[in-house]
Design a protein around this motif. Sequence first.
Motif, PDB file in Angstrom:
ATOM      1  N   GLY A   6       0.767  -1.183   0.059  1.00 43.40           N
ATOM      2  CA  GLY A   6      -0.378   0.796  -0.033  1.00 43.40           C
ATOM      3  C   GLY A   6       0.716   0.861   0.164  1.00 43.40           C
ATOM      4  N   ARG A   7       1.911   0.992   0.387  1.00 39.80           N
ATOM      5  CA  ARG A   7       2.832   2.589   1.152  1.00 39.80           C
ATOM      6  C   ARG A   7       3.238   2.925  -0.277  1.00 39.80           C
ATOM      7  NH1 ARG A   7       7.470   3.272   5.380  1.00 39.80           N
ATOM      8  NH2 ARG A   7       8.182   5.399   4.520  1.00 39.80           N
ATOM      9  N   ASP A   8       3.971   1.925  -1.285  1.00 38.95           N
ATOM     10  CA  ASP A   8       4.839   2.032  -2.638  1.00 38.95           C
ATOM     11  C   ASP A   8       3.268   2.373  -3.498  1.00 38.95           C
ATOM     12  OD1 ASP A   8       6.926   1.147  -1.325  1.00 38.95           O
ATOM     13  OD2 ASP A   8       6.787  -1.392  -2.106  1.00 38.95           O
ATOM     14  N   ALA A   9       2.100   1.393  -3.399  1.00 42.70           N
ATOM     15  CA  ALA A   9       1.061   2.254  -4.260  1.00 42.70           C
ATOM     16  C   ALA A   9       1.187   3.251  -4.015  1.00 42.70           C
ATOM     17  CB  ALA A   9      -0.254   0.812  -3.989  1.00 42.70           C
ATOM     18  N   ALA A  10       1.010   4.142  -2.739  1.00 44.24           N
ATOM     19  CA  ALA A  10       0.939   5.272  -3.206  1.00 44.24           C
ATOM     20  C   ALA A  10       1.901   5.978  -3.390  1.00 44.24           C
ATOM     21  CB  ALA A  10       0.658   5.885  -1.116  1.00 44.24           C
ATOM     22  N   LEU A  12       3.493   5.275  -5.826  1.00 43.16           N
ATOM     23  CA  LEU A  12       3.856   5.375  -7.344  1.00 43.16           C
ATOM     24  C   LEU A  12       2.861   6.372  -7.861  1.00 43.16           C
ATOM     25  CD1 LEU A  12       4.230   4.023 -10.196  1.00 43.16           C
ATOM     26  CD2 LEU A  12       2.384   2.411  -9.461  1.00 43.16           C
ATOM     27  N   VAL A  13       1.804   6.728  -6.929  1.00 38.64           N
ATOM     28  CA  VAL A  13       0.324   7.490  -7.297  1.00 38.64           C
ATOM     29  C   VAL A  13       1.129   9.011  -7.135  1.00 38.64           C
ATOM     30  CG1 VAL A  13      -1.519   8.387  -6.905  1.00 38.64           C
ATOM     31  CG2 VAL A  13      -1.726   6.089  -7.201  1.00 38.64           C
ATOM     32  N   ALA A  14       1.685   9.603  -6.494  1.00 45.49           N
ATOM     33  CA  ALA A  14       2.528  10.925  -5.843  1.00 45.49           C
ATOM     34  C   ALA A  14       3.645  10.600  -6.674  1.00 45.49           C
ATOM     35  CB  ALA A  14       3.352  10.629  -4.275  1.00 45.49           C
ATOM     36  N   ILE A  18       2.678  14.223  -8.936  1.00 47.01           N
ATOM     37  CA  ILE A  18       3.448  15.547  -9.532  1.00 47.01           C
ATOM     38  C   ILE A  18       4.378  15.362 -10.476  1.00 47.01           C
ATOM     39  CG2 ILE A  18       5.706  15.506  -8.356  1.00 47.01           C
ATOM     40  CD1 ILE A  18       5.155  14.823  -5.448  1.00 47.01           C
ATOM     41  N   VAL A  19       4.743  14.800 -11.011  1.00 53.80           N
ATOM     42  CA  VAL A  19       5.233  14.094 -12.761  1.00 53.80           C
ATOM     43  C   VAL A  19       4.170  15.304 -13.611  1.00 53.80           C
ATOM     44  CG1 VAL A  19       6.260  13.170 -14.420  1.00 53.80           C
ATOM     45  CG2 VAL A  19       6.693  12.517 -12.213  1.00 53.80           C
ATOM     46  N   VAL A  20       3.009  14.695 -13.109  1.00 55.57           N
ATOM     47  CA  VAL A  20       2.112  15.043 -14.448  1.00 55.57           C
ATOM     48  C   VAL A  20       1.815  17.021 -13.992  1.00 55.57           C
ATOM     49  CG1 VAL A  20      -0.164  14.351 -15.902  1.00 55.57           C
ATOM     50  CG2 VAL A  20       1.690  12.929 -15.020  1.00 55.57           C
ATOM     51  N   ALA A  21       1.638  16.970 -12.732  1.00 60.50           N
ATOM     52  CA  ALA A  21       1.029  18.073 -12.947  1.00 60.50           C
ATOM     53  C   ALA A  21       2.455  19.156 -12.929  1.00 60.50           C
ATOM     54  CB  ALA A  21       0.781  17.805 -11.179  1.00 60.50           C
ATOM     55  N   GLY A  63       6.928   9.489 -14.077  1.00 57.24           N
ATOM     56  CA  GLY A  63       6.477   8.885 -12.558  1.00 57.24           C
ATOM     57  C   GLY A  63       6.992   7.577 -12.361  1.00 57.24           C
ATOM     58  N   VAL A  64       6.791   6.839 -13.391  1.00 59.13           N
ATOM     59  CA  VAL A  64       6.581   5.593 -13.321  1.00 59.13           C
ATOM     60  C   VAL A  64       8.155   4.687 -13.137  1.00 59.13           C
ATOM     61  CG1 VAL A  64       6.100   2.997 -14.042  1.00 59.13           C
ATOM     62  CG2 VAL A  64       4.725   4.891 -13.760  1.00 59.13           C
ATOM     63  N   GLY A  65       8.494   5.453 -14.311  1.00 63.34           N
ATOM     64  CA  GLY A  65      10.293   5.091 -14.387  1.00 63.34           C
ATOM     65  C   GLY A  65      10.996   5.764 -13.247  1.00 63.34           C
TER      66      GLY A  65
END
Length: 162
Positions: A6-10, A12-14, A18-21, A63-65
């Motif tokens: 769950g922490r890793d998924a959060a 990843l989303v962050a 951030i990158v897209v924003a 962001g994923v990278g």
Amino acid sequence: MWPVSGRDAAALVAWVVIVVAAGASVGVLFPPGDWYQGLAKPSWNPPSWLFGPVWTTLYILLGVGAWLVRREPGAAADAERPGAWLAFALMAVLNLAWTPLFFGLESPALAFVDISLLWGVLVWMTLRFGRVRPMAGYLQMPMILWVSFALVLNGTIWLINT
């Protein structure tokens, strides 16, 4: 590495948000406008509606990278990570500078210098990401292809409007 906690998924989303924003904010602050509409463009210039979805996709991959680079364990990754982050930071500065240079300053020439530097730094970043985690590097290949195309497009627009 998988499954993701769950922490890793959060995280990843962050990273992705951030990158897209960051990329989207520059586009909102410096839209193409009337000046760009009045420029001569090559027949192979993509339609304006295509740029948003393409860049959003590329920023998601970035962001994923970055997330993969951040979470890769081991001494080898630890040794490579500082170079990867330096390349990432330089790439981000050059990437985010292009839009204000091209649309804000209305300078295809300055934007061309920027995107030429961006291309080289992006290749460097991709290689550095790949040294930390190969998949992190592979995910940047679409951005290298798009920036290569954008570099030629930027140069062509500059040349036919001088």
